[in-house]
Design an enzyme around this catalytic site. Structure first.
Site, PDB file in Angstrom:
ATOM      1  N   LYS A 152       0.853  -1.203   0.000  1.00  0.00           N
ATOM      2  CA  LYS A 152       0.000   0.000   0.000  1.00  0.00           C
ATOM      3  C   LYS A 152       0.887   1.251   0.000  1.00  0.00           C
ATOM      4  CE  LYS A 152      -0.290  -0.175   5.040  1.00  0.00           C
ATOM      5  NZ  LYS A 152      -1.075  -0.672   6.177  1.00  0.00           N
ATOM      6  N   TYR A 173      16.341  29.698   7.924  1.00  0.00           N
ATOM      7  CA  TYR A 173      15.154  30.473   8.289  1.00  0.00           C
ATOM      8  C   TYR A 173      14.959  30.508   9.796  1.00  0.00           C
ATOM      9  CZ  TYR A 173      13.443  30.518   3.454  1.00  0.00           C
ATOM     10  OH  TYR A 173      13.293  30.728   2.120  1.00  0.00           O
TER      11      TYR A 173
HETATM   12  C1  LIG Z   1      -0.234  -1.725   6.807  1.00  0.00           C
HETATM   13  C2  LIG Z   1      -0.764  -3.005   7.333  1.00  0.00           C
HETATM   14  C3  LIG Z   1       0.107  -4.083   7.600  1.00  0.00           C
HETATM   15  C4  LIG Z   1       1.613  -3.978   7.515  1.00  0.00           C
HETATM   16  O1  LIG Z   1       2.111  -3.360   8.688  1.00  0.00           O
HETATM   17  P1  LIG Z   1       3.693  -3.187   8.946  1.00  0.00           P
HETATM   18  O2  LIG Z   1       3.757  -2.630  10.312  1.00  0.00           O
HETATM   19  O3  LIG Z   1       4.162  -2.216   7.920  1.00  0.00           O
HETATM   20  O4  LIG Z   1       4.290  -4.519   8.785  1.00  0.00           O
HETATM   21  C5  LIG Z   1      -0.453  -5.282   7.978  1.00  0.00           C
HETATM   22  N1  LIG Z   1      -1.802  -5.418   8.103  1.00  0.00           N
HETATM   23  C6  LIG Z   1      -2.650  -4.393   7.884  1.00  0.00           C
HETATM   24  C7  LIG Z   1      -4.104  -4.600   8.060  1.00  0.00           C
HETATM   25  C8  LIG Z   1      -2.158  -3.154   7.489  1.00  0.00           C
HETATM   26  O5  LIG Z   1      -3.015  -2.143   7.273  1.00  0.00           O
END
Ligand SMILES: *Cc1c(COP(=O)(O)O)cnc(C)c1O
Length: 381
Positions: A42, A256
């Site tokens: 994702k 800045y």
């Molecule tokens: C993003 C996500 C993961 C992966 O989590 P990590 O901490 O990056 O390993 C697993 N399960 C779900 C439902 C997620 O939304």
């Protein structure tokens, strides 16, 4: 005549180490040898590029994304693996496309179950029924679970049961939710999935049929323990160069807001990387930065062994990060000059450390890599 592409331009790059992705997937397999792996890609694979990551991770058993458009893009790019929509459908209109492309969906709310049943598509679409075991974000409540499960089973759904941990990164942090999930599901002969990266690495009792690693695939540890830092390899190195050097007197300021005041005579390097590139503006003075005074480092293909660690010297960010630039302390790096390579995070400087200094997590830094940063793929580094 030189083409525009061959003219040296702004030196900022994100180098994506494809073999590191493969290595980290292998580490996930070693830790959960009896589970299938749903590689979480994702958020554009946490900033690494969804298709690029999917290709490097093609031996995973499945991929998890957020949007239907991403899932269809994967299918149209030739990926035949299982694909899961992590938040399921946002509208019933999406269901025919899921069936057509054989894309699985999470069902975390009763309306989603109603929609799939009303559409008569329960047997066509793999369903991951999500239980709320304590995170209180997504998932069916205990009271709704059995009836929804029963209706889906009667309709011939292909079911997996899942939950998500709220603090798998803490010792014992999975215990209460694991017990609740076991209590609700252990009598059912259905595949199950719980573990994110942190649980995959540290809580084997949560592995079950499918593990769902995300961050660890990108080489950042979800756990503080130093042993995981060496186990995983960073999949992204954000690097640039020094483009200006200023010598300043005690009492002069940098950047800045004049937030940094030189306590003594100093040499200050300006690096071509700023918050419009995804570097966190809230990173304070003192955040680690790696400088290669002798010019090894980024892009030195002739001697790869020298590129990553040899000659890299840690120094610190000083003053406020601006949109396109940031400043580093070169006072103790007399050999650093204009053109010296700089690593903002990645090989030689774990993104976790930069994140910690900036009061955030590696996830946020990786995901925030800006679209304007040129990406270079590194096959074997
Ligand atoms: C993003 C996500 C993961 C992966 O989590 P990590 O901490 O990056 O390993 C697993 N399960 C779900 C439902 C997620 O939304």
């Amino acid at each position: 005549m030189r083409t525009a592409a061959s003219i040296k331009s702004r030196p900022l790059r994100a180098t994506l180490h494809l073999s590191a992705l493969r290595h980290n997937l292998a580490i996930a397999r070693q830790h959960a040898p009896n589970s299938r792996i749903l590689a979480v890609i994702k958020a554009n694979a946490y900033g690494h590029g969804m298709l690029r990551a999917a290709r490097a991770l093609e031996t995973a058993d499945g991929f998890a994304v957020l949007n239907l458009s991403e899932a269809i893009h994967l299918r149209e790019s030739g990926f035949r693996q299982f694909i899961l929509l992590l938040e399921g459908i946002f509208s019933a209109d999406e269901l025919p496309e899921l069936a057509r492309h054989q894309i699985g969906c999470v069902i975390h709310a009763t309306w989603q179950a109603d929609a799939i049943l009303d559409a008569g598509l329960a047997p066509e679409i793999p369903v991951w029924l999500k239980l709320n075991t304590g995170m209180n974000r997504l998932g069916l409540q205990v009271g709704d679970f059995e009836s929804v499960l029963g209706r889906l089973q009667n309709a011939g759904a292909r079911l997996t049961l899942m939950t998500h941990f709220s603090r798998a990164d803490e010792p014992g942090g999975t215990c209460a939710q694991l017990a609740r999930f076991e209590g609700m599901t252990s009598a059912l002969a259905l595949p199950r999935s719980m573990a994110n990266s942190a649980a995959l690495l540290s809580a084997p009792t949560t592995h079950a049929d499918w593990v769902r690693p995300g961050i660890m695939l990108y080489g950042a540890s979800p756990l503080d323990a130093p042993k995981y830092l060496n186990l995983l390899k960073p999949a992204m190195t954000l690097s640039s160069e020094i483009i200006s050097i200023q010598s300043i007197q005690a009492g002069e300021t940098v950047g800045y807001g004049d937030t940094f005041i030189a306590p003594c005579e100093m040499r200050v390097g300006t690096v071509a990387c700023g918050y419009a590139d995804g570097y966190p503006r809230h990173a304070p003075s003192g955040t680690p930065v790696l400088v290669y005074p002798q010019g090894a480092g980024r892009g030195c293909k002739a001697d790869k062994s020298a590129t990553t660690t040899l000659g890299g010297q840690r120094t610190r960010l000083i003053g406020r990060v601006s949109m396109d630039m940031l400043s580093v302390d070169l006072t103790n790096l007399p050999d650093a000059r204009i053109g010296s390579p700089v690593t903002l995070w990645g090989q030689g400087l774990p993104v976790e450390e930069v994140a910690q200094a900036a009061g955030t997590i590696s996830y946020e830094l990786l995901c925030a890599l800006a679209a304007r940063v040129p990406v270079v793929e590194d096959e074997d580094g």
